[in-house]
Design a protein around this motif. Sequence first.
Motif, PDB file in Angstrom:
ATOM      1  N   LEU A   1      -5.248  -3.510  -5.066  1.00  0.00           N
ATOM      2  CA  LEU A   1      -4.473  -3.487  -3.729  1.00  0.00           C
ATOM      3  C   LEU A   1      -4.733  -4.471  -2.391  1.00  0.00           C
ATOM      4  O   LEU A   1      -3.397  -4.739  -1.870  1.00  0.00           O
ATOM      5  N   ASN A   2      -5.904  -4.931  -2.238  1.00  0.00           N
ATOM      6  CA  ASN A   2      -5.847  -5.370  -1.194  1.00  0.00           C
ATOM      7  C   ASN A   2      -6.670  -7.007  -1.275  1.00  0.00           C
ATOM      8  O   ASN A   2      -6.499  -7.898  -0.664  1.00  0.00           O
TER       9      ASN A   2
ATOM     10  N   SER B   1      -0.462  -6.349  -3.125  1.00  0.00           N
ATOM     11  CA  SER B   1      -0.553  -6.239  -1.382  1.00  0.00           C
ATOM     12  C   SER B   1       0.865  -5.836  -0.954  1.00  0.00           C
ATOM     13  O   SER B   1       1.919  -5.927  -1.756  1.00  0.00           O
ATOM     14  N   PRO B   2       0.972  -5.288   0.280  1.00  0.00           N
ATOM     15  CA  PRO B   2       2.276  -4.938   0.717  1.00  0.00           C
ATOM     16  C   PRO B   2       3.218  -6.077   0.588  1.00  0.00           C
ATOM     17  O   PRO B   2       4.172  -5.814   0.147  1.00  0.00           O
TER      18      PRO B   2
ATOM     19  N   ASP C   1       5.259   3.252  -0.185  1.00  0.00           N
ATOM     20  CA  ASP C   1       6.191   3.213   0.937  1.00  0.00           C
ATOM     21  C   ASP C   1       7.040   2.054   0.751  1.00  0.00           C
ATOM     22  O   ASP C   1       6.478   0.823   1.075  1.00  0.00           O
TER      23      ASP C   1
ATOM     24  N   ARG D   1      -9.963  -7.501   3.159  1.00  0.00           N
ATOM     25  CA  ARG D   1      -9.974  -6.111   3.407  1.00  0.00           C
ATOM     26  C   ARG D   1     -10.403  -5.330   2.202  1.00  0.00           C
ATOM     27  O   ARG D   1      -9.838  -4.973   1.225  1.00  0.00           O
TER      28      ARG D   1
ATOM     29  N   LYS E   1       3.195  -0.426   1.423  1.00  0.00           N
ATOM     30  CA  LYS E   1       1.726   0.093   1.144  1.00  0.00           C
ATOM     31  C   LYS E   1       1.706   1.239  -0.053  1.00  0.00           C
ATOM     32  O   LYS E   1       2.576   1.931  -0.027  1.00  0.00           O
TER      33      LYS E   1
ATOM     34  N   GLU F   1      -0.362   4.178  -1.431  1.00  0.00           N
ATOM     35  CA  GLU F   1      -1.268   5.134  -0.820  1.00  0.00           C
ATOM     36  C   GLU F   1      -1.881   5.864  -2.260  1.00  0.00           C
ATOM     37  O   GLU F   1      -1.138   6.141  -3.065  1.00  0.00           O
TER      38      GLU F   1
ATOM     39  N   ASP G   1      -8.813   4.891   3.360  1.00  0.00           N
ATOM     40  CA  ASP G   1      -7.685   4.324   2.344  1.00  0.00           C
ATOM     41  C   ASP G   1      -7.804   5.173   1.163  1.00  0.00           C
ATOM     42  O   ASP G   1      -7.194   4.802   0.208  1.00  0.00           O
TER      43      ASP G   1
ATOM     44  N   THR H   1       7.025  -0.346   3.993  1.00  0.00           N
ATOM     45  CA  THR H   1       5.902  -1.053   4.432  1.00  0.00           C
ATOM     46  C   THR H   1       5.289  -1.858   3.033  1.00  0.00           C
ATOM     47  O   THR H   1       4.483  -2.671   3.432  1.00  0.00           O
TER      48      THR H   1
END
Lengths: 751, 159
Positions: free
Chosen positions: A660-661, A740-741, A618, A681, A623, A625, A687, A621
């Motif tokens: 990712l987090n 991360s985003p 995305d 997270r 993010k 997925e 997720d 954002t």
Amino acid sequence: MSEKKEYKVIGTRPIRHDGVDKVTGRALYGADFQIAGLLHGRVLRSPHAHARIVSIDTSRAEAYPGVKGIVTAQDLPDPADKVADLGEGAVNLKYLCDNILARDKVLYKGHAVAAVAATSPHIAEEACTLIDVAYEVLPPVLEVRQAMEPDAPLLHENLKTTSLGETADEPSNVASHLQYKKGAPEKGFAEADVVIEREFVTGTVHQGYIEPHNATALYNPDGHLTIWCSTQGAFTVREQVAEILQYPISKIKVVPMEIGGGFGGKISVYIKPVAALLAMKTGKPVKVLMNRTDVFEGTGPTPASYIRVKMGATKAGKVTAAEAYLAFEAGAYPGSPVGPGAMCIFAPYNIENVLIDGYDVVVNKPKTAPYRAPGATNAAFGSETILDELAERLEIDPLEIRLMNGAKEGDRRADGPIYPRIGYIETVEAAKQHPHYAAPNGKKHHGRGVASGFWFNIGLESSVTINVNVDGTINLVEGSTDIGGTRASIAMQAAEVLGIPAESVNPSVVDTNSVGYTAVTGGSRTTYATGYAAYEAAQDVKRQMIARAAKLWEVDEANVQFADGEFSCINGKEEQISFRDLCARLGETGGPVVGSGTVNPGGAGGAFATHVVDVEVDEETGKVEILRYTATQDAGKAIHPSYVEGQIQGGVVQGIGWALNEEYIYDAEGTMTNASFLDYRMPTCLDLPMIDTVIVEVPNPGHPYGVRGVGEVPIIPPPAAIANAIYDAVGIRMTELPMSPERLLKAIGTI
Amino acid sequence: MAKHPVSLTVNGDEHDLLIEPRKTLLAVLRDTIGLTGTKEGCSTGDCGACTVIVEGKAVTSCMVLGVTAAGKEITTIEGLASDGALHPVQRAFIETGGYQCGFCTPGFIIAAKALLDENPARTEEEFRHALGGNICRCTGYTKILEAVMQAAEEIRTTA
């Protein structure tokens, strides 16, 4: 080992022997342990990342009603600068002791300084606030490259770099430098048509087991010390506590309770020697529990790292040379997994010219601990990203370039070993043939990535005894704590030998006084090595039972054969008796049968994995997925396929979290600002998609059933596979973990 | 600290207790009553390991003070099996391999039970949302979802 063998139990999916206990709440974990007269312990931890301890005054805390005892480093034997061998390589005893209770300096926020035993956990906690510690605060070093600078603040005044066998004259934060070299890298790069080099940075991540550390200790006036705890290795706890307290190993009994996850993080001891000290000081049993913040701040995460990787290939896709520079944060004391990282990077490939340099560097963060294939995930993030880029530049399919360069039997790894039969190519083929890889993936902001991983697996010592019951069942006694179904996978190997169902085995994980030495549940070794010991113990039972049948029939043992659960006489007499019926006649033929098996096997057999992932990015954002995930892996022989799938799925998801987090976020003073499950997270089921698995079976010649450890390798490919998928989706090479985003938006240029 | 008289019904049994007002429902269940099947993973309501059912709703018992649960009906993992038979969710977790270390399992099973009591007809996506408050670090959730959906199917077809 090449032909497919027929098994009756191996490869089936019986229910775990501890199944009902674990779904009814009856399984007892460390914190569930109760004993009369119990005191509660609490640890006071350093508020500073780097400081000298000027003084500790416990008098106000001691006077607090309900307080029964307080310990500091002064209660620990003075650790000479001696080196202890704890089965997993040499450990400097002073470092080990100082990490339990800081003596001269605190080296990270959360470093244990003192501990209180009191009549309630609340009183113990309150009393901790009454201990007056005077600190001389020092500047912290929080990042590996910063720590390697010549003018960086030093954590240890006596730590000098050991480089390829030579020790430097001046102190440094670089504890050691290792190097693996193969061929002539410069020549290899000269032969390449394309050379790619990049830098990578990965964050500090935690194993994230849901059960916090715990320990209950009881000291008897006769000198016997008992510790009930959740651990990956009861014998390793016994060794560490004996060394730290300088206490006779034979007077320590460690009782392993059920364990709520470990992933490498429950091998080192933290509060176990503290509980023991408090029990010795108060004469009462003491239970010490960590809370979640203690776990994040006071136990070993796995290191952050700085990595440089350079690889070159010809136009045809042959990788001609590879170089890696790995600098790993050890945390407060030396001992990062940079060695395993160096062993595993490039290991899936047969590359003629390789140079790998690894640096173990201390920083003001908790002493790192193993985490599932320790070091290999960091390293593969670099190498598997570069290989993807090479494939792209050469316009070769990324799985194809892996097949072209994939390691096979007889190839030599850069750190020395020559591969026996391995299944790397088979994992790539399985990924290539999977419908996932052929599925369309052309939508905007959707991308597909692949990556591979290698973990060498370990053997080490295991012991099993089998007591034969009169009703044809067996009681199997083992020393490997069961973190994910190994009671079943070990029991099944004994059942196969004896021709009985898995349900006819009653496995028990017992304390250190009740079974032979068994190394940790770690290194993907439990189903392999303890399973091997169970196989040997069952063979011992079989031999003894054959002798009993021979006695019964008054024939020579050589005339008795055992197949499909039946003993029969092969020469002369027409005799036959089932295993079960013979069990009922043990008394009359000489008494009970007890079999034992002990192993220290050398042929653990490496594990390989290849993963395919689809993502959607995305761009607003940041993010990412995970849309679809397929993991192929060589299990050698899957004893219990469901539990192998479970290991793969769990490893993949930990790898996704890392990708990712997950990361420790520090402020400038060295305080972790996200020391809770809310802010650190980890993936939830929201997720993720279902994780698809393909088990490839290329039997390991080093195990009677061909088992390869399966637990660790699945965590290795995800960060690189996801980075490659993100590139495919948005055309940006991500070189920092986690992706991360915030990092993604910065890379894309949105912020 | 002064203790308060509190009556709780846990798994159908009444307990008359004297408890300190600072004690969480989790601590009351584990330490005072001795039901240690409910687990403490974070103490801050983030992991779901301590999930119990209070008056039909799944709650994290580390976020509830014991005294506020006075007079309420509570179900813990120990109260799920009845007449010696496992609840369909418990059975499904065993059959699918929906747990590895088993530490988050009581919380997951209780959360799933509350969910299925409410409505067993849900999609995978709805189950994922409803179980998003429980963290498992071992399984990657695939087999947990399979277990919950298998139990849901069984409950739907036998209802």
